[in-house]
Design a protein around this motif. Sequence first.
Motif, PDB file in Angstrom:
ATOM      1  N   THR A   1      45.386  68.987  33.450  1.00  0.00           N
ATOM      2  CA  THR A   1      45.353  67.769  34.249  1.00  0.00           C
ATOM      3  C   THR A   1      46.709  67.509  34.886  1.00  0.00           C
ATOM      4  O   THR A   1      47.752  67.917  34.374  1.00  0.00           O
ATOM      5  CB  THR A   1      44.967  66.551  33.392  1.00  0.00           C
TER       6      THR A   1
ATOM      7  N   LYS B   1      37.707  72.718  39.823  1.00  0.00           N
ATOM      8  CA  LYS B   1      38.829  71.840  40.176  1.00  0.00           C
ATOM      9  C   LYS B   1      38.272  70.612  40.875  1.00  0.00           C
ATOM     10  O   LYS B   1      37.378  70.719  41.712  1.00  0.00           O
ATOM     11  CB  LYS B   1      39.816  72.564  41.101  1.00  0.00           C
TER      12      LYS B   1
ATOM     13  N   ARG C   1      39.840  66.800  42.516  1.00  0.00           N
ATOM     14  CA  ARG C   1      40.992  65.950  42.809  1.00  0.00           C
ATOM     15  C   ARG C   1      40.490  64.617  43.362  1.00  0.00           C
ATOM     16  O   ARG C   1      39.823  64.587  44.399  1.00  0.00           O
ATOM     17  CB  ARG C   1      41.918  66.633  43.823  1.00  0.00           C
TER      18      ARG C   1
ATOM     19  N   SER D   1      44.656  62.238  40.973  1.00  0.00           N
ATOM     20  CA  SER D   1      44.368  62.847  39.671  1.00  0.00           C
ATOM     21  C   SER D   1      43.640  64.162  39.884  1.00  0.00           C
ATOM     22  O   SER D   1      42.585  64.204  40.519  1.00  0.00           O
ATOM     23  CB  SER D   1      43.507  61.904  38.823  1.00  0.00           C
ATOM     24  N   THR D   2      44.219  65.239  39.359  1.00  0.00           N
ATOM     25  CA  THR D   2      43.640  66.576  39.514  1.00  0.00           C
ATOM     26  C   THR D   2      43.268  67.148  38.154  1.00  0.00           C
ATOM     27  O   THR D   2      44.060  67.091  37.214  1.00  0.00           O
ATOM     28  CB  THR D   2      44.635  67.530  40.205  1.00  0.00           C
ATOM     29  N   THR D   3      42.057  67.684  38.044  1.00  0.00           N
ATOM     30  CA  THR D   3      41.578  68.279  36.808  1.00  0.00           C
ATOM     31  C   THR D   3      41.117  69.704  37.080  1.00  0.00           C
ATOM     32  O   THR D   3      40.298  69.937  37.982  1.00  0.00           O
ATOM     33  CB  THR D   3      40.407  67.476  36.221  1.00  0.00           C
TER      34      THR D   3
END
Length: 278
Positions: free
Chosen positions: A64, A229, A231, A249-251
């Motif tokens: 994350t 991915k 975002r 927020s990027t996962t």
Amino acid sequence: MAERQQRQADGSVVVTAVLMACVCATSCSGSGAGLADERAADPVGTLRRAADTLVEAGSSKASTSMEMATGGTRVTIRGEGVYDYRERLGRLKVLLPQDPSGTSEHRPITELLAPGALFMKNRGAGVPADKWVRVDTATLSDGNLVTGGATDPLAAAEVLRGTRTATYVGTTELAGTEVRHYRGTADLAVAAKGASNANRDVLAAAAKGFATAAVPFDVYLDDQGRIRKVRHRFSFANGQRQGTVAVASTTLLYDFGIATDVTLPAARDIYAGKIAEE
């Protein structure tokens, strides 16, 4: 003939290598292409089902990143861990950025993600080193999409249940895997209505607490429809001054199907005292 089908004692059919290659070159590839065409033709429906696909996958590793710009300074909080989508349990080690002076570093925070709750160790001055802090995520104005410094991977996927508009951008490569890129906007209030019981209250709180319930996103799915991915760009009101704060927020999700072994702390290990401001 070499290509003649032979029947085994159990009644199953063995197809020769040549024939199998022909089948895969035609029907198999055609099936994959048809699935890709379906996802490209209905991006909204595809993304609204993305969370269900993760549950079917069972578990994965997660990385994350949360970026926030405030007061002319950009800070980034990073995390690494695992998540069990069926049990709705996850564990992340979150690393806070250095102080503005750059002279001191925060200890990594261990976070346990559970339905309706966030458990943190090494979070808050005055908390004993062996104790956890428990937070009821439904009481947070952002539903813990931002507060914990990392967005719960399943909650991140369930935001997509509120997809209002989406376009298929095309294919690209991510960590050696071909993925399909989509871009769109989700509505948190709509997402809350379609979310699982574990995230319904969380997303409803975020829909009310953020400056806007509209969440722009970019998401990348593999050929099985799993999120690799995502975002999100959240916006919430700044309580200290006028205006809003933008958070990206990027996962990243990978290594699907791994063992997770996430155990929540016992009641005796949860700190009940006051947490000092750092």
